[in-house]
Write a protein that holds these residues in place. Structure first.
Motif, PDB file in Angstrom:
ATOM      1  N   HIS A 153       0.835  -1.215   0.000  1.00 40.05           N
ATOM      2  CA  HIS A 153       0.000   0.000   0.000  1.00 40.05           C
ATOM      3  C   HIS A 153       0.869   1.265   0.000  1.00 40.05           C
ATOM      4  CE1 HIS A 153      -3.570   2.417   0.830  1.00 40.05           C
ATOM      5  NE2 HIS A 153      -2.828   3.065   1.717  1.00 40.05           N
ATOM      6  N   LYS A 154       1.911   1.266   0.813  1.00 38.69           N
ATOM      7  CA  LYS A 154       2.812   2.428   0.888  1.00 38.69           C
ATOM      8  C   LYS A 154       3.534   2.651  -0.443  1.00 38.69           C
ATOM      9  CE  LYS A 154       3.701   2.199   5.834  1.00 38.69           C
ATOM     10  NZ  LYS A 154       4.723   1.989   6.866  1.00 38.69           N
ATOM     11  N   ILE A 155       4.011   1.573  -1.040  1.00 41.16           N
ATOM     12  CA  ILE A 155       4.697   1.696  -2.329  1.00 41.16           C
ATOM     13  C   ILE A 155       3.732   2.231  -3.381  1.00 41.16           C
ATOM     14  CG2 ILE A 155       5.787   0.390  -4.210  1.00 41.16           C
ATOM     15  CD1 ILE A 155       6.939  -1.463  -1.953  1.00 41.16           C
ATOM     16  N   ALA A 156       2.526   1.693  -3.397  1.00 41.70           N
ATOM     17  CA  ALA A 156       1.529   2.154  -4.369  1.00 41.70           C
ATOM     18  C   ALA A 156       1.205   3.634  -4.164  1.00 41.70           C
ATOM     19  CB  ALA A 156       0.251   1.319  -4.245  1.00 41.70           C
ATOM     20  N   GLY A 157       1.053   4.048  -2.929  1.00 38.68           N
ATOM     21  CA  GLY A 157       0.724   5.438  -2.646  1.00 38.68           C
ATOM     22  C   GLY A 157       1.847   6.393  -2.991  1.00 38.68           C
ATOM     23  N   SER A 158       3.065   6.027  -2.644  1.00 37.67           N
ATOM     24  CA  SER A 158       4.214   6.876  -2.966  1.00 37.67           C
ATOM     25  C   SER A 158       4.403   6.983  -4.471  1.00 37.67           C
ATOM     26  CB  SER A 158       5.487   6.315  -2.337  1.00 37.67           C
ATOM     27  OG  SER A 158       5.407   6.336  -0.941  1.00 37.67           O
ATOM     28  N   ALA A 159       4.284   5.861  -5.155  1.00 36.51           N
ATOM     29  CA  ALA A 159       4.435   5.866  -6.612  1.00 36.51           C
ATOM     30  C   ALA A 159       3.336   6.707  -7.262  1.00 36.51           C
ATOM     31  CB  ALA A 159       4.417   4.437  -7.152  1.00 36.51           C
ATOM     32  N   ALA A 160       2.125   6.607  -6.765  1.00 35.88           N
ATOM     33  CA  ALA A 160       1.031   7.404  -7.317  1.00 35.88           C
ATOM     34  C   ALA A 160       1.291   8.896  -7.105  1.00 35.88           C
ATOM     35  CB  ALA A 160      -0.297   6.994  -6.690  1.00 35.88           C
ATOM     36  N   MET A 161       1.780   9.259  -5.937  1.00 35.68           N
ATOM     37  CA  MET A 161       2.098  10.669  -5.681  1.00 35.68           C
ATOM     38  C   MET A 161       3.181  11.171  -6.626  1.00 35.68           C
ATOM     39  SD  MET A 161       1.926  11.093  -1.548  1.00 35.68           S
ATOM     40  CE  MET A 161       2.815  12.617  -1.655  1.00 35.68           C
ATOM     41  N   MET A 162       4.083  10.276  -7.022  1.00 38.29           N
ATOM     42  CA  MET A 162       5.172  10.645  -7.926  1.00 38.29           C
ATOM     43  C   MET A 162       4.760  10.514  -9.398  1.00 38.29           C
ATOM     44  SD  MET A 162       7.772  11.601  -6.109  1.00 38.29           S
ATOM     45  CE  MET A 162       9.208  11.446  -7.151  1.00 38.29           C
ATOM     46  N   GLN A 163       3.484  10.214  -9.645  1.00 40.97           N
ATOM     47  CA  GLN A 163       2.960  10.047 -11.000  1.00 40.97           C
ATOM     48  C   GLN A 163       3.559   8.846 -11.719  1.00 40.97           C
ATOM     49  OE1 GLN A 163       0.378  12.224 -12.260  1.00 40.97           O
ATOM     50  NE2 GLN A 163       0.421  12.584 -10.057  1.00 40.97           N
ATOM     51  N   ASP A 164       3.976   7.856 -10.972  1.00 40.91           N
ATOM     52  CA  ASP A 164       4.557   6.631 -11.525  1.00 40.91           C
ATOM     53  C   ASP A 164       3.456   5.568 -11.548  1.00 40.91           C
ATOM     54  OD1 ASP A 164       6.099   4.492 -12.280  1.00 40.91           O
ATOM     55  OD2 ASP A 164       7.636   4.799 -10.759  1.00 40.91           O
ATOM     56  N   ALA A 165       2.599   5.678 -12.557  1.00 44.42           N
ATOM     57  CA  ALA A 165       1.395   4.848 -12.616  1.00 44.42           C
ATOM     58  C   ALA A 165       1.698   3.355 -12.728  1.00 44.42           C
ATOM     59  CB  ALA A 165       0.522   5.301 -13.784  1.00 44.42           C
ATOM     60  N   ALA A 166       2.723   2.995 -13.477  1.00 53.07           N
ATOM     61  CA  ALA A 166       3.023   1.572 -13.661  1.00 53.07           C
ATOM     62  C   ALA A 166       3.409   0.912 -12.337  1.00 53.07           C
ATOM     63  CB  ALA A 166       4.126   1.396 -14.699  1.00 53.07           C
ATOM     64  N   LEU A 167       4.293   1.548 -11.602  1.00 53.80           N
ATOM     65  CA  LEU A 167       4.710   0.990 -10.311  1.00 53.80           C
ATOM     66  C   LEU A 167       3.543   1.007  -9.326  1.00 53.80           C
ATOM     67  CD1 LEU A 167       6.775  -0.200  -8.390  1.00 53.80           C
ATOM     68  CD2 LEU A 167       7.636   2.123  -7.974  1.00 53.80           C
ATOM     69  N   ALA A 168       2.789   2.080  -9.314  1.00 54.04           N
ATOM     70  CA  ALA A 168       1.634   2.158  -8.409  1.00 54.04           C
ATOM     71  C   ALA A 168       0.647   1.034  -8.700  1.00 54.04           C
ATOM     72  CB  ALA A 168       0.952   3.517  -8.531  1.00 54.04           C
ATOM     73  N   GLY A 169       0.358   0.804  -9.970  1.00 50.04           N
ATOM     74  CA  GLY A 169      -0.589  -0.250 -10.337  1.00 50.04           C
ATOM     75  C   GLY A 169      -0.095  -1.632  -9.981  1.00 50.04           C
ATOM     76  N   ALA A 170       1.192  -1.868 -10.201  1.00 49.82           N
ATOM     77  CA  ALA A 170       1.758  -3.177  -9.867  1.00 49.82           C
ATOM     78  C   ALA A 170       1.708  -3.425  -8.359  1.00 49.82           C
ATOM     79  CB  ALA A 170       3.192  -3.269 -10.385  1.00 49.82           C
ATOM     80  N   ALA A 171       2.043  -2.409  -7.579  1.00 44.43           N
ATOM     81  CA  ALA A 171       1.995  -2.553  -6.114  1.00 44.43           C
ATOM     82  C   ALA A 171       0.554  -2.738  -5.637  1.00 44.43           C
ATOM     83  CB  ALA A 171       2.632  -1.344  -5.445  1.00 44.43           C
ATOM     84  N   ARG A 172      -0.386  -2.050  -6.273  1.00 47.66           N
ATOM     85  CA  ARG A 172      -1.801  -2.248  -5.915  1.00 47.66           C
ATOM     86  C   ARG A 172      -2.234  -3.678  -6.211  1.00 47.66           C
ATOM     87  NH1 ARG A 172      -2.801   2.639  -8.666  1.00 47.66           N
ATOM     88  NH2 ARG A 172      -2.633   4.337  -7.194  1.00 47.66           N
ATOM     89  N   GLY A 173      -1.666  -4.263  -7.256  1.00 41.99           N
ATOM     90  CA  GLY A 173      -1.988  -5.661  -7.571  1.00 41.99           C
ATOM     91  C   GLY A 173      -1.577  -6.595  -6.441  1.00 41.99           C
ATOM     92  N   ILE A 174      -0.408  -6.362  -5.880  1.00 39.54           N
ATOM     93  CA  ILE A 174       0.029  -7.173  -4.735  1.00 39.54           C
ATOM     94  C   ILE A 174      -0.878  -6.903  -3.546  1.00 39.54           C
ATOM     95  CG2 ILE A 174       1.851  -7.454  -2.998  1.00 39.54           C
ATOM     96  CD1 ILE A 174       3.888  -7.258  -5.214  1.00 39.54           C
TER      97      ILE A 174
END
Length: 112
Positions: free
Chosen positions: A56-77
């Motif tokens: 959740h933290k990785i997804a949130g940080s990545a989303a804040m940084m506009q890194d949609a691919a990483l955010a989506g992958a972390a949300r999948g986990i």
């Protein structure tokens, strides 16, 4: 560079240089430590309760940084762990690692 990391670098370009460097340094450090912890948490049988929070933290940080691919992958986990599907969470881990590596490479190139 992917569209996702392009968006992240555009976002960073909108803030003053000193703030960019500070933000990038903090993000690199945080992402690296969270990825290491998530990898360990996913290896446990069953995955530790911390795994879901870390994803959740990785997804949130990545989303804040506009890194949609990483955010989506972390949300999948995260979603797989919410559903108590450890096998699916582990199956998604390489994708998170790949997108995180792309992110780190883009940041290293733009902010050596």
């Amino acid at each position: 560079m992917s569209d996702s990391t392009d968006a992240m670098l555009r976002l960073l370009g909108m803030i003053p240089l000193a703030a960019q460097q500070k933000m990038v340094g903090l993000y690199r450090e945080t992402l690296a430590s969270q990825l290491a912890a998530l990898g360990q948490a996913l290896q446990a049988e069953p995955p530790t309760p911390a795994a879901q929070a870390l994803a959740h933290k990785i997804a949130g940080s990545a989303a804040m940084m506009q890194d949609a691919a990483l955010a989506g992958a972390a949300r999948g986990i995260e979603g797989a762990l919410v559903a108590a599907d450890a096998a699916q969470a582990r199956a998604r881990w390489p994708e998170v690692q790949r997108f995180a590596a792309e992110t780190m490479a883009a940041l290293a190139t733009a902010y050596p």
